[in-house]
Write an enzyme that holds these catalytic residues in place. Sequence first.
Site, PDB file in Angstrom:
ATOM      1  N   GLU A 112       0.840  -1.191   0.000  1.00  0.00           N
ATOM      2  CA  GLU A 112       0.000   0.000   0.000  1.00  0.00           C
ATOM      3  C   GLU A 112       0.871   1.234   0.000  1.00  0.00           C
ATOM      4  O   GLU A 112       1.916   1.258   0.641  1.00  0.00           O
ATOM      5  CB  GLU A 112      -0.870   0.038   1.271  1.00  0.00           C
ATOM      6  CG  GLU A 112      -2.229  -0.571   1.129  1.00  0.00           C
ATOM      7  CD  GLU A 112      -3.053  -0.473   2.418  1.00  0.00           C
ATOM      8  OE1 GLU A 112      -4.002  -1.241   2.555  1.00  0.00           O
ATOM      9  OE2 GLU A 112      -2.717   0.369   3.273  1.00  0.00           O
ATOM     10  N   ARG A 143     -18.734  -5.909  13.023  1.00  0.00           N
ATOM     11  CA  ARG A 143     -19.191  -6.161  14.390  1.00  0.00           C
ATOM     12  C   ARG A 143     -19.401  -4.815  15.065  1.00  0.00           C
ATOM     13  O   ARG A 143     -19.106  -3.774  14.492  1.00  0.00           O
ATOM     14  CB  ARG A 143     -18.127  -6.943  15.143  1.00  0.00           C
ATOM     15  CG  ARG A 143     -16.775  -6.234  15.034  1.00  0.00           C
ATOM     16  CD  ARG A 143     -15.754  -6.649  16.024  1.00  0.00           C
ATOM     17  NE  ARG A 143     -14.428  -6.195  15.660  1.00  0.00           N
ATOM     18  CZ  ARG A 143     -13.934  -4.992  15.932  1.00  0.00           C
ATOM     19  NH1 ARG A 143     -14.665  -4.085  16.548  1.00  0.00           N
ATOM     20  NH2 ARG A 143     -12.704  -4.660  15.578  1.00  0.00           N
TER      21      ARG A 143
END
Lengths: 503, 503, 163, 163
Positions: B203, B295
């Site tokens: 990245e 979550r």
Amino acid sequence: MPKMFKKILIANRGEIAVRIIRACREMGVVPVAVYSDVDRKALHVRLAEEAYSIGESVPSRSYLHVERIIDAAKKSKSEALHPGYGFLAENPELVSRCEKEGIVFIGPPSEPMKIMGNKTASRKKMANAGVPVIPGTFEPVKGEKDLKKKAEKVGFPILLKAAAGGGGKGLRLVRNRKDLLSSLRLAQSEAKASFDDPSIYIEKYIDEPHHIEIQILADDFGNIVFLGERECSIQRRYQKVLEETPSPFIDDEIRKQMGQIAVKAAAAVNYRNAGTVEFVVDQKKQFYFLEMNTRLQVEHPITEMVTGIDLVKCQIEIAAGFPLNFRQEDIRPEGHSLECRIYAEDPENDFMPSPGKIVHLHTPAGGLGVRDDNGVYEGYEVPLEYDPLLSKLITWGRTRKEAIHRMLRALSEYKIYGIKTTIPFFKRILLHPKFFAGDYNTHFIANLEKETDGRDAEEKVIALIAAGVKVYSERKSGLTPQSKKRESNWKFQGKLQNFSNRL
Amino acid sequence: MPKMFKKILIANRGEIAVRIIRACREMGVVPVAVYSDVDRKALHVRLAEEAYSIGESVPSRSYLHVERIIDAAKKSKSEALHPGYGFLAENPELVSRCEKEGIVFIGPPSEPMKIMGNKTASRKKMANAGVPVIPGTFEPVKGEKDLKKKAEKVGFPILLKAAAGGGGKGLRLVRNRKDLLSSLRLAQSEAKASFDDPSIYIEKYIDEPHHIEIQILADDFGNIVFLGERECSIQRRYQKVLEETPSPFIDDEIRKQMGQIAVKAAAAVNYRNAGTVEFVVDQKKQFYFLEMNTRLQVEHPITEMVTGIDLVKCQIEIAAGFPLNFRQEDIRPEGHSLECRIYAEDPENDFMPSPGKIVHLHTPAGGLGVRDDNGVYEGYEVPLEYDPLLSKLITWGRTRKEAIHRMLRALSEYKIYGIKTTIPFFKRILLHPKFFAGDYNTHFIANLEKETDGRDAEEKVIALIAAGVKVYSERKSGLTPQSKKRESNWKFQGKLQNFSNRL
Amino acid sequence: MDFSFWLSNKEYKLSLQESVDNEIVISLDKRQYRVSVEFISGDEILLNIDGKIHNVIVNSNSLCYSIYVNGQFFKIEKRSVSQILGKKGAKLQKREIKTSMPGRIVKVFVKEGDKVKEGQAVLVLEAMKMQNEIKSPQTGIITKINPAAGDSVETDALLFSVE
Amino acid sequence: MDFSFWLSNKEYKLSLQESVDNEIVISLDKRQYRVSVEFISGDEILLNIDGKIHNVIVNSNSLCYSIYVNGQFFKIEKRSVSQILGKKGAKLQKREIKTSMPGRIVKVFVKEGDKVKEGQAVLVLEAMKMQNEIKSPQTGIITKINPAAGDSVETDALLFSVE
């Protein structure tokens, strides 16, 4: 350009002193506590930055003693004084003494305080200002003949009320003319005993009324705003027990009318700082001025929860000479809030006071929308000398239903052991179908107390099992020295139980 | 017509299990706790309505053991299971096992969870859906030659990241080409050791970035909404320490763009229930998708504080098949909220873990806008086996300044004695001029740790006076048996201090 | 009543006397403090020092006082370190480094026979989901390293010796 | 292990035995309960009864157990009232009513020599800003009234006697 105070003396104790200490700390102001002998270890002393002794435990020699409060303010070099509620909060003498000593009183000037402190004077003033008041007399009655004439004019049923009164003392409901004279005599003797003033005036009796109050704030620059209402009809012996906002009884139109009338009432007496205008609302939603409380109310947190506005900080800023930093249109209450007043009283024994040591304390704060404004800690000994309010448990929800369910959850976690409290009583109120439907008035608690409270059979079984487990573990291990030592805490509790058992 | 669950099993421990138990109780659902051996007396067990033992203290034999969790759910006849965060919350195996047993998993389906759990697969999926991702590779590099070619194409500086990774493991910053190969080898071996998978992808390195995340909710009826952002740039060793909303860094326009992109990301994987899309934002306010947490987040409360929406209740309602009861335009965040994560770690000793017995606990809840989501109690022994998070202290204010001052006040009241905590460290962050100005990024804590922390001379004097008072009172009274007995609590503490002294 | 305490190896002399109004007057570093004291519970003390309120936790053992003031921890010694150790220079001796918490060894940086500096990281111990560098308490030679990377260690296990 | 307890004058028989998995099996009123127990602190007990969690406070003295369950208070006696008093009918005797809290007498409703019923209000005591009616514990004749309206009373002061 106004400047914020460096130090504020808090002329109070208990949860409200703690509340004000917290506001001071959040503003960078040094909070100075005062305490009586029995309060040396009280929570408000522990959380303050400075603390000064002001005398004996009996209130008249400490928290009600104007000169000792003034002395502490001077000694600590406090620039301002916050009276909280109760004690000297509505005492014009303290206000004048502060003015004389150059200490800023965080509250209204003495003039509006005096007017609102007198029932008949305030009724007259409000009626003249165009504020609706309950039909009745504007002067104390001048004797039995005068009484008869005026009672007929107002029309039965009527209330006889003490002109200097409050708290239900010197109050008599008269349903028909044959009881008029005997009721007058009782009311007069009670008023004389309680307020040293037998003056009685007449008000039309409003059946099944609601008590709804409007919070206002007024600064030094002519800005007066209202912050919605609080429904205070859940009362027991004229004492509020549980409050909520918004009221399930009134609608937006009436809410706005009441707010505007409250602002008018405050303007009529040149009011400054935070104040509350109390109204009686009848079954047809007609509302009448009842009185104005010229101080912070016990139940102010529910207004804070729905508006996000910290009323104590506003009080301090106004007193320091700052303008309000919001306008009427910025106040947009969101959601619903409830407050339960948790007292050291035994709800299973006619609400007998229950002072003593808090052996265990588990508070329920945590999760969204739960606030616990308490004034105690584990190991603290609740004194006999003062108001038995231990904590105000407050919840907020997006809806009334959510706020109620959140309150039930929080109450289920709130455990105070060693003394009796009103916690179990609130479950009965909140789970009552009439309360849940929002269909109640000031008679609610009196009606509830007539209903029987079925003791839960499950809890009885658990108690028996717990006793069995205790015997079992004692026999297996022998009594440890620790369990023997702890018994002393419970001796005190035992004594109190004997007290209530005997009575 | 969907029906609410009667019982929910909570497959977690600590503060998040307590948080979920409270939501269940407010919804009239029976909360069922599970516990390992060391957690027999944990707060989440004490506050549950039912509780089942699931095995040994080591997580792999209890909270991470899928079959034992499933057994407890079946034994308790729970209709649904809430995983909290951490442990099995992002484990697709648990989701499939729940599906097989007919237990509703309160979270996303296994498919979006799997996609988002793989770094390179999710990058590819997001890029295809038009979500901006950080420039780099969409596949693991295939060897040193492939690495060189692709690194040049992306342009230095670059990050080498583990494809299976997280938590900073297998992560290497490469500023120029001469360090490329040595960094690859280090990253690969770390990735292999941590995740049993040496795959590494590239990245572009973004200097002085912000970590900002968007909360979303998606129901079964195609409704997806965003609930504002959380600024999570205050990190230490890739762990969040303090979060706030709104972010002082971004403006309304970017906020809205990020929200809409987050909704697009969720839609692209057919997401359901609550989720969080994390973005890296560069100095020019360009934002890039980093990952999606499938979550509930640790820091979800600050979103609740500004929106008034209870995210755990929403999760449960969505899982039960109810549609969201608000639309995007109904979500209007008000004010500002902060969260401080209070850990059992010693900030004066390189954040060394500090388990042990909590001898005294005073929590600061009370007053407007303070929330303490904790998982401990006085007398509780913080175990060595699990995450050291003790409490999340959350404040809300009408302004950022008010929220910060309220946090400082609440921290000053928060006292945990017997173990070391990060409470004193937060005062350093909050009082730092850069933080107060809202001018910080992910490098803030590393820079702060280079600054010296001046120990307060006043506190030293108080400690010496306290020691003097102690000697004085001991000599006057003689040692009481009680003070001798209490020493045992402190022996444990002493041991831990020795531990940190020695290291 | 006069005493000496040691804090961070510095000696402090205190002198206490009771005043008529139940306060204690304490002299320290040429300054006087008027102190009143309330005992809240076993080790919790409420001090009012010249009108200022402080909630303090004090616990003592035979060697020192463990004191918390406003969240800060102080260890105040009854005797100086040199009194405890006998004399200075006793420092460079064999030191056995143990752990008082169970955990897993993630990495070992040195091997037996290596020279290490004071404060140099010797190994990484993972406990409570955190990785902690365990450092050498003194400059010297590593004479023994007990666990290897990947090992689990129990409370009181020997980690390494440095001489 | 078998015992009897009395609660609100009713007898309850319990039988306990330990099971293999450290649980206790308790029989009460023909039902069986599987109970596991954790001692939190001195008098705080965490009970798991058939999977259901209950936080209970239990304290005992030689006569009874003081138990709080879900905010409700239970006094469970080790012996029955008749065992304590010897035999029934011993009830109508002289009773001296004392106060265990200081307060002020607001009103006295009866005078010495008056007949009172069980539960009839005898006087009003103000404490903690509240007015409390003090009632006669039995039907009988007031043989003594100590304080008058307006008097302050201290802890353990005799209020009245009824025979």
